[in-house]
Design an enzyme around this catalytic site. Structure first.
Site, PDB file in Angstrom:
ATOM      1  N   ARG A  36       2.322   3.166  -3.343  1.00  0.00           N
ATOM      2  CA  ARG A  36       2.811   3.802  -2.118  1.00  0.00           C
ATOM      3  C   ARG A  36       3.858   2.922  -1.448  1.00  0.00           C
ATOM      4  NH1 ARG A  36      -2.523   3.582  -0.314  1.00  0.00           N
ATOM      5  NH2 ARG A  36      -2.958   4.514  -2.309  1.00  0.00           N
ATOM      6  N   ASP A  38      -2.710   1.249   8.445  1.00  0.00           N
ATOM      7  CA  ASP A  38      -4.107   1.587   8.741  1.00  0.00           C
ATOM      8  C   ASP A  38      -4.554   0.943  10.043  1.00  0.00           C
ATOM      9  OD1 ASP A  38      -4.506   2.980   6.327  1.00  0.00           O
ATOM     10  OD2 ASP A  38      -4.945   1.118   5.258  1.00  0.00           O
ATOM     11  N   ARG A  60       9.065   7.951   0.793  1.00  0.00           N
ATOM     12  CA  ARG A  60      10.062   8.896   0.297  1.00  0.00           C
ATOM     13  C   ARG A  60       9.675   9.451  -1.060  1.00  0.00           C
ATOM     14  NH1 ARG A  60      13.723   4.756   2.301  1.00  0.00           N
ATOM     15  NH2 ARG A  60      14.054   5.277   4.470  1.00  0.00           N
ATOM     16  N   ASP A  64       1.623   1.818   3.726  1.00  0.00           N
ATOM     17  CA  ASP A  64       0.355   2.239   4.323  1.00  0.00           C
ATOM     18  C   ASP A  64       0.256   1.564   5.675  1.00  0.00           C
ATOM     19  OD1 ASP A  64      -1.372   4.002   3.076  1.00  0.00           O
ATOM     20  OD2 ASP A  64      -2.142   2.502   1.704  1.00  0.00           O
TER      21      ASP A  64
HETATM   22  O1  GSY Z   1      -4.663   1.014   2.188  1.00  0.00           O
HETATM   23  C1  GSY Z   1      -4.984   0.266   1.093  1.00  0.00           C
HETATM   24  C2  GSY Z   1      -4.039   0.511  -0.072  1.00  0.00           C
HETATM   25  N1  GSY Z   1      -4.469  -0.310  -1.184  1.00  0.00           N
HETATM   26  C3  GSY Z   1      -4.217  -1.623  -1.394  1.00  0.00           C
HETATM   27  C4  GSY Z   1      -3.491  -2.608  -0.666  1.00  0.00           C
HETATM   28  O2  GSY Z   1      -2.899  -2.382   0.389  1.00  0.00           O
HETATM   29  N2  GSY Z   1      -3.479  -3.868  -1.232  1.00  0.00           N
HETATM   30  C5  GSY Z   1      -4.117  -4.188  -2.390  1.00  0.00           C
HETATM   31  N3  GSY Z   1      -4.040  -5.427  -2.846  1.00  0.00           N
HETATM   32  N4  GSY Z   1      -4.805  -3.241  -3.091  1.00  0.00           N
HETATM   33  C6  GSY Z   1      -4.850  -1.994  -2.590  1.00  0.00           C
HETATM   34  N5  GSY Z   1      -5.488  -0.909  -3.080  1.00  0.00           N
HETATM   35  C7  GSY Z   1      -5.237   0.093  -2.231  1.00  0.00           C
HETATM   36  S1  GSY Z   1      -5.834   1.697  -2.425  1.00  0.00           S
END
Ligand code: GSY
Length: 159
Positions: A96, A101, A87, A99
Site C-alpha cells: 500500500r 492508523d 493511487r 496507511d
Molecule cells: O497497517 C499495517 C500495515 N502493515 C504493515 C506495516 O505497516 N509494516 C510492516 N512491517 N508490516 C505490515 N503488515 C501490514 S498489514
C-alpha cells in the site's frame, strides 16, 4: 463553548513507490488539516512485512497530534489522506502507498463497527512500537495500564 483537545498517536506506513515521500506527504497533509496540530514525528524505520510477507519492506513511523476532532472525524481525515495518496489499487493485506492508523486517542477505550481504539494490534507490532516509543515512551496504554516503553521492551526481537 469549551473545546476539548485530545492528544492522539497515529501510526503511518508505506511499502509502495517512494516510501519516504509518501510518509512525508501524509505528515504534510496532517499539518494542513483544520483542527489538527502536529506535535511530533518519529524517525521512520525500514521494517520487514508482518502478516502477508510476500511483499516489499515497509517504512513505518508514528506521529503525535493535538486535535479538537472527535475519533470518527479524525478517522475520516486519515481515510481522506489514504485516498489521496493511494493511487494504486492493491490486494487486501498487500502493498500500500500509505496507511494512517489511529493508535491512541487520549486514554479513550472504544469499539464500534468502524473504529477500535486503542488500535487492537498495536501492542504486538514492533513496527508500531519502535517509532511510538521514540515519541511517547511514558504514555500509558489505557487497556494494559503500562507505558509504551514497557510494552516495547516486552515485545520480541528489536528491529
Ligand atoms: O497497517 C499495517 C500495515 N502493515 C504493515 C506495516 O505497516 N509494516 C510492516 N512491517 N508490516 C505490515 N503488515 C501490514 S498489514
Amino acid at each position: 463553548m469549551v473545546i476539548h483537545k485530545a492528544i492522539v498517536y497515529l501510526g503511518i506506513g508505506s511499502n509502495m513507490g517512494d516510501r519516504q515521500a509518501n510518509l512525508d506527504a501524509a505528515v504534510d497533509m496532517l499539518r494542513c488539516m483544520e483542527g489538527i496540530e502536529v506535535k511530533a514525528v518519529s524517525p521512520f524505520y525500514h521494517t520487514a512485512p508482518v502478516g502477508y510477507t510476500e511483499q516489499p519492506d515497509f517504512l513505518n513511523g508514528a506521529v503525535e497530534v493535538e486535535t479538537i476532532l472527535s475519533p470518527h472525524e479524525l478517522l475520516k481525515v486519515c481515510q481522506r489522506i489514504e485516498k489521496k495518496l493511494k493511487r494504486v489499487r492493491t490486494i487486501r493485506w498487500g502493498p500500500r502507498t500509505i496507511d494512517v492508523d489511529i493508535l491512541l486517542y487520549n486514554h479513550l477505550v472504544m469499539q464500534d463497527e468502524n473504529l477500535v481504539i486503542p488500535h487492537p494490534r498495536m501492542h504486538e507490532r514492533e513496527f508500531v512500537l519502535k517509532p511510538l516509543n521514540d515519541i511517547a515512551p511514558h504514555v500509558i496504554h489505557p487497556v494494559y495500564k503500562i507505558s509504551i516503553r514497557e510494552i516495547y521492551m516486552k515485545t520480541g526481537v528489536k528491529l
